[in-house]
Design an enzyme around this catalytic site. Structure first.
Site, PDB file in Angstrom:
ATOM      1  N   LYS A  20      50.952   2.725  78.080  1.00 54.94           N
ATOM      2  CA  LYS A  20      51.446   4.227  77.707  1.00 54.94           C
ATOM      3  C   LYS A  20      52.058   4.858  79.118  1.00 54.94           C
ATOM      4  O   LYS A  20      53.103   5.348  78.931  1.00 54.94           O
ATOM      5  CB  LYS A  20      50.468   5.306  77.378  1.00 54.94           C
ATOM      6  CG  LYS A  20      49.844   4.923  75.719  1.00 54.94           C
ATOM      7  CD  LYS A  20      48.864   6.114  75.546  1.00 54.94           C
ATOM      8  CE  LYS A  20      47.598   6.381  76.324  1.00 54.94           C
ATOM      9  NZ  LYS A  20      46.823   5.138  76.176  1.00 54.94           N
ATOM     10  N   ARG A  36      43.570  13.638  72.451  1.00 51.66           N
ATOM     11  CA  ARG A  36      42.693  12.485  72.342  1.00 51.66           C
ATOM     12  C   ARG A  36      41.414  12.628  71.218  1.00 51.66           C
ATOM     13  O   ARG A  36      40.820  11.548  71.040  1.00 51.66           O
ATOM     14  CB  ARG A  36      41.931  12.344  73.583  1.00 51.66           C
ATOM     15  CG  ARG A  36      42.453  11.020  74.291  1.00 51.66           C
ATOM     16  CD  ARG A  36      41.773  10.777  75.748  1.00 51.66           C
ATOM     17  NE  ARG A  36      41.640   9.579  76.632  1.00 51.66           N
ATOM     18  CZ  ARG A  36      42.527   9.265  77.443  1.00 51.66           C
ATOM     19  NH1 ARG A  36      43.527  10.224  77.444  1.00 51.66           N
ATOM     20  NH2 ARG A  36      42.335   8.334  77.911  1.00 51.66           N
ATOM     21  N   ARG A  66      44.367  -4.500  86.782  1.00 55.09           N
ATOM     22  CA  ARG A  66      45.406  -3.459  87.198  1.00 55.09           C
ATOM     23  C   ARG A  66      44.841  -3.057  88.737  1.00 55.09           C
ATOM     24  O   ARG A  66      43.758  -2.681  88.974  1.00 55.09           O
ATOM     25  CB  ARG A  66      45.244  -2.435  86.301  1.00 55.09           C
ATOM     26  CG  ARG A  66      46.267  -1.195  86.528  1.00 55.09           C
ATOM     27  CD  ARG A  66      46.418  -0.426  85.322  1.00 55.09           C
ATOM     28  NE  ARG A  66      45.236   0.489  84.959  1.00 55.09           N
ATOM     29  CZ  ARG A  66      45.564   1.519  84.119  1.00 55.09           C
ATOM     30  NH1 ARG A  66      46.531   1.704  83.328  1.00 55.09           N
ATOM     31  NH2 ARG A  66      44.476   2.326  83.958  1.00 55.09           N
ATOM     32  N   ARG A  92      41.106   1.186  89.960  1.00 52.84           N
ATOM     33  CA  ARG A  92      40.554   2.560  89.478  1.00 52.84           C
ATOM     34  C   ARG A  92      39.256   2.444  89.232  1.00 52.84           C
ATOM     35  O   ARG A  92      38.724   1.380  88.455  1.00 52.84           O
ATOM     36  CB  ARG A  92      41.319   2.911  88.213  1.00 52.84           C
ATOM     37  CG  ARG A  92      42.461   4.126  88.513  1.00 52.84           C
ATOM     38  CD  ARG A  92      43.236   4.317  87.193  1.00 52.84           C
ATOM     39  NE  ARG A  92      42.657   4.599  86.192  1.00 52.84           N
ATOM     40  CZ  ARG A  92      43.082   5.112  85.028  1.00 52.84           C
ATOM     41  NH1 ARG A  92      44.542   5.033  84.954  1.00 52.84           N
ATOM     42  NH2 ARG A  92      42.384   5.712  83.721  1.00 52.84           N
ATOM     43  N   ARG A 144      35.405   2.645  77.320  1.00 55.01           N
ATOM     44  CA  ARG A 144      36.823   3.604  77.071  1.00 55.01           C
ATOM     45  C   ARG A 144      37.304   3.149  75.754  1.00 55.01           C
ATOM     46  O   ARG A 144      37.669   3.771  74.956  1.00 55.01           O
ATOM     47  CB  ARG A 144      37.878   3.332  78.228  1.00 55.01           C
ATOM     48  CG  ARG A 144      37.461   4.183  79.541  1.00 55.01           C
ATOM     49  CD  ARG A 144      38.208   3.749  80.687  1.00 55.01           C
ATOM     50  NE  ARG A 144      39.762   3.994  80.678  1.00 55.01           N
ATOM     51  CZ  ARG A 144      40.603   3.408  81.257  1.00 55.01           C
ATOM     52  NH1 ARG A 144      40.255   2.585  82.161  1.00 55.01           N
ATOM     53  NH2 ARG A 144      41.630   3.859  81.136  1.00 55.01           N
TER      54      ARG A 144
HETATM   55  P1  AMP Z   1      43.841   7.998  81.172  1.00 54.04           P
HETATM   56  O1  AMP Z   1      44.478   7.972  82.562  1.00 54.04           O
HETATM   57  O2  AMP Z   1      44.627   8.645  80.113  1.00 54.04           O
HETATM   58  O3  AMP Z   1      43.266   6.843  80.602  1.00 54.04           O
HETATM   59  O4  AMP Z   1      42.654   9.107  81.280  1.00 54.04           O
HETATM   60  C1  AMP Z   1      41.489   8.617  82.110  1.00 54.04           C
HETATM   61  C2  AMP Z   1      40.346   9.568  81.851  1.00 54.04           C
HETATM   62  O5  AMP Z   1      40.639  10.940  82.000  1.00 54.04           O
HETATM   63  C3  AMP Z   1      39.868   9.308  80.566  1.00 54.04           C
HETATM   64  O6  AMP Z   1      38.860   8.161  80.118  1.00 54.04           O
HETATM   65  C4  AMP Z   1      39.078  10.697  80.230  1.00 54.04           C
HETATM   66  O7  AMP Z   1      37.736  10.624  80.988  1.00 54.04           O
HETATM   67  C5  AMP Z   1      39.709  11.849  81.116  1.00 54.04           C
HETATM   68  N1  AMP Z   1      40.955  12.122  80.038  1.00 54.04           N
HETATM   69  C6  AMP Z   1      42.176  12.180  80.130  1.00 54.04           C
HETATM   70  N2  AMP Z   1      42.845  12.562  79.368  1.00 54.04           N
HETATM   71  C7  AMP Z   1      41.639  13.171  78.343  1.00 54.04           C
HETATM   72  C8  AMP Z   1      41.806  14.185  77.268  1.00 54.04           C
HETATM   73  N3  AMP Z   1      42.967  14.357  76.452  1.00 54.04           N
HETATM   74  N4  AMP Z   1      40.535  14.470  76.786  1.00 54.04           N
HETATM   75  C9  AMP Z   1      39.611  14.265  77.304  1.00 54.04           C
HETATM   76  N5  AMP Z   1      39.338  13.188  78.679  1.00 54.04           N
HETATM   77  C10 AMP Z   1      40.513  12.932  79.053  1.00 54.04           C
END
Ligand code: AMP
Length: 214
Positions: free
Chosen positions: A13, A88, A127, A153, A164
């Site tokens: 993404k 989400r 990654r 990360r 996740r």
């Molecule tokens: P991402 O980089 O989009 O995979 O987000 C990393 C982490 O940030 C996720 O695993 C959640 O812990 C938190 N996070 C990001 N976006 C959201 C969202 N829209 N709602 C809740 N938690 C989020």
């Protein structure tokens, strides 16, 4: 045009979002990036969300909605936004509808990147990124620009990735159904090269009225 980009963690993404925003002149709004920046700056928000993010679980809906609404009021969000990692949960879909409606806007299209789960685990656990220069070329363990070793990360460790993905299946997959029910979902095959996928995404956005900037 306001676009939502959906798909499991590791579907690509972030990369596809960057390419699409350049082509279509949209703002890239990644809630994950915003939360990580808050965490590394040590702000109140960062401290509030750190434990949840590092465990691979979701930050409360109201917290994320507040962050998104504030970002939408900045000038560079006026011409259209590509939402990456938000909404989400079904509650966040409702929150985004309200936030956009208050500004006379709506989600024009939700693009869903579809990939195989095992491929995702493989991609994410390998990654790495450079603190200064961003993501490393897949397979590299040092930054091609400065030679620093790549960093992983905290939530890209295999057990957290599996968590996740579980969270995605339970809480985020229903988001796609909501957009499908209103005829706004475009499913895209996320396998193949980066350029292949980018071309499919661009084709989908153009078909829905997105205008290329080049
Ligand atoms: P991402 O980089 O989009 O995979 O987000 C990393 C982490 O940030 C996720 O695993 C959640 O812990 C938190 N996070 C990001 N976006 C959201 C969202 N829209 N709602 C809740 N938690 C989020």
């Amino acid at each position: 045009m306001d676009v939502v980009l959906l798909g499991p963690p590791g579907a690509g993404k972030g990369t596809q979002a960057k390419l699409a925003v350049e082509r279509f002149g949209l703002l890239h709004l990644s809630t994950g990036d915003m939360l990580r920046r808050a965490m590394s700056s040590g702000s109140e928000l960062g401290q509030e969300v750190k434990d949840v993010v590092e465990a691979g679980r979701l930050v409360p809906d109201e917290t994320v909605a507040r962050v998104v609404a504030a970002r939408l009021d900045e000038d560079d969000a006026a011409a259209g936004v590509l939402f990456d990692g938000f909404p989400r949960t079904p509650a966040q879909v409702g929150a985004l509808d309200r936030i956009l409606a208050e500004r006379g806007r709506r989600v024009d299209i939700a693009v869903q990147l579809e990939v195989d789960e095992e491929e995702v685990v493989q991609r994410l656990s390998s990654r790495r990124s450079c603190r200064e220069h961003g993501p490393l070329t897949p397979g590299d363990d040092r930054c091609a620009t400065c030679g620093q070793p790549g960093e992983q990360r905290a939530d890209d460790r295999e057990e957290v990735i599996r968590e996740r993905l579980r969270v995605y299946r339970e809480q985020t997959a229903p988001v796609s159904s909501l957009y499908r029910d209103r005829g706004a979902l475009l499913a895209i095959d996320g396998s193949g090269t980066l350029d292949d996928v980018a071309a499919r995404v661009a084709g989908g956005l153009e078909a829905r009225g997105g205008e290329k900037t080049d």
